[in-house]
Scaffold this motif. Sequence first.
Motif, short mmCIF file in Angstrom:
data_model
loop_
_atom_site.label_atom_id
_atom_site.label_comp_id
_atom_site.label_asym_id
_atom_site.label_seq_id
_atom_site.Cartn_x
_atom_site.Cartn_y
_atom_site.Cartn_z
N ILE A 1 0.83 -1.20 0.00
CA ILE A 1 0.00 0.00 0.00
C ILE A 1 0.87 1.26 0.00
CG2 ILE A 1 -2.02 -1.10 1.03
CD1 ILE A 1 -1.10 0.22 3.73
N THR A 2 2.10 1.13 -0.46
CA THR A 2 3.04 2.25 -0.45
C THR A 2 2.49 3.46 -1.21
OG1 THR A 2 4.86 0.68 -0.31
CG2 THR A 2 5.42 2.93 -0.96
N GLU A 3 1.93 3.24 -2.39
CA GLU A 3 1.39 4.35 -3.17
C GLU A 3 0.23 5.02 -2.46
OE1 GLU A 3 2.77 5.83 -5.79
OE2 GLU A 3 4.39 4.38 -5.46
N ARG A 4 -0.62 4.23 -1.83
CA ARG A 4 -1.74 4.81 -1.08
C ARG A 4 -1.22 5.68 0.07
NH1 ARG A 4 -5.30 0.99 2.43
NH2 ARG A 4 -4.00 1.80 4.08
N LYS A 5 -0.20 5.20 0.76
CA LYS A 5 0.39 5.98 1.87
C LYS A 5 0.99 7.29 1.36
CE LYS A 5 -0.03 3.66 5.74
NZ LYS A 5 -0.68 4.27 6.91
N ARG A 6 1.66 7.24 0.21
CA ARG A 6 2.21 8.47 -0.37
C ARG A 6 1.10 9.46 -0.70
NH1 ARG A 6 6.34 5.26 -4.16
NH2 ARG A 6 7.98 4.99 -2.61
N ALA A 7 0.02 8.96 -1.27
CA ALA A 7 -1.11 9.82 -1.61
C ALA A 7 -1.73 10.42 -0.35
CB ALA A 7 -2.16 9.04 -2.40
N GLU A 8 -1.85 9.62 0.70
CA GLU A 8 -2.40 10.13 1.96
C GLU A 8 -1.52 11.24 2.53
OE1 GLU A 8 -2.73 6.69 4.48
OE2 GLU A 8 -4.53 5.96 3.46
N ARG A 9 -0.20 11.06 2.47
CA ARG A 9 0.72 12.09 2.97
C ARG A 9 0.60 13.36 2.13
NH1 ARG A 9 4.25 7.62 3.78
NH2 ARG A 9 5.37 8.09 1.86
N ALA A 10 0.44 13.21 0.81
CA ALA A 10 0.29 14.38 -0.07
C ALA A 10 -0.98 15.14 0.28
CB ALA A 10 0.28 13.96 -1.53
#
Length: 192
Positions: free
Chosen positions: A165-174
């Motif tokens: 879920i790395t991409e989802r986590k990056r999107a959440e941080r953005a």
Amino acid sequence: MPQIRSRPRGRDKNPAHPSATLNRPGAVQTETAVHGPEPANAAAEIPIELGNREAPFRTIFESAIEGIVIIANDKPVLVNQAFCDIFGYTKGEMLAFDSVDRLIDPAGRNRVAQYRARWLRGAQTPRRYEFEGVRKDGSRIWLDVSVRAIRWEGAPAIQSALIDITERKRAERAVQRSLKFLQKVIDTLPAW
């Protein structure tokens, strides 16, 4: 030479026959039995191969999108290709590990180890959680994992299915950064 045959359960009306006691009314069931010499009604029996029943499950396991691992004594004892791909290891490398802890970011190892110990004791433990993993190349990835306690070769073990879920986590941080920026802009606006 004994042969493996499949035949309907309950066909034998002998009450001492195991199939007579296992048959449920109206159910279509089969049993696998090892028979000696060919019975007189051999034409009614259909030979099966042992691997026929395992093959569909192996296909499902190996082609699953989720990474799947069985952990016994803190070691991976069975992994699918998706699990290996997530972490960047081969199956051989993965199965040679003496512990799965090397796949977990050091900051989260204690928490995950406590979860494993609690699952094996049958204590109340989250069945789904997120943790940061470590790939073979040292890069960090975020994983969503679903876990359950199972028995493996007669001993307690853990079955885990996980997705990256790395991409989802990056999107959440953005999104969080954008919200903070917007809040700062709003806070600097003059009051009306």
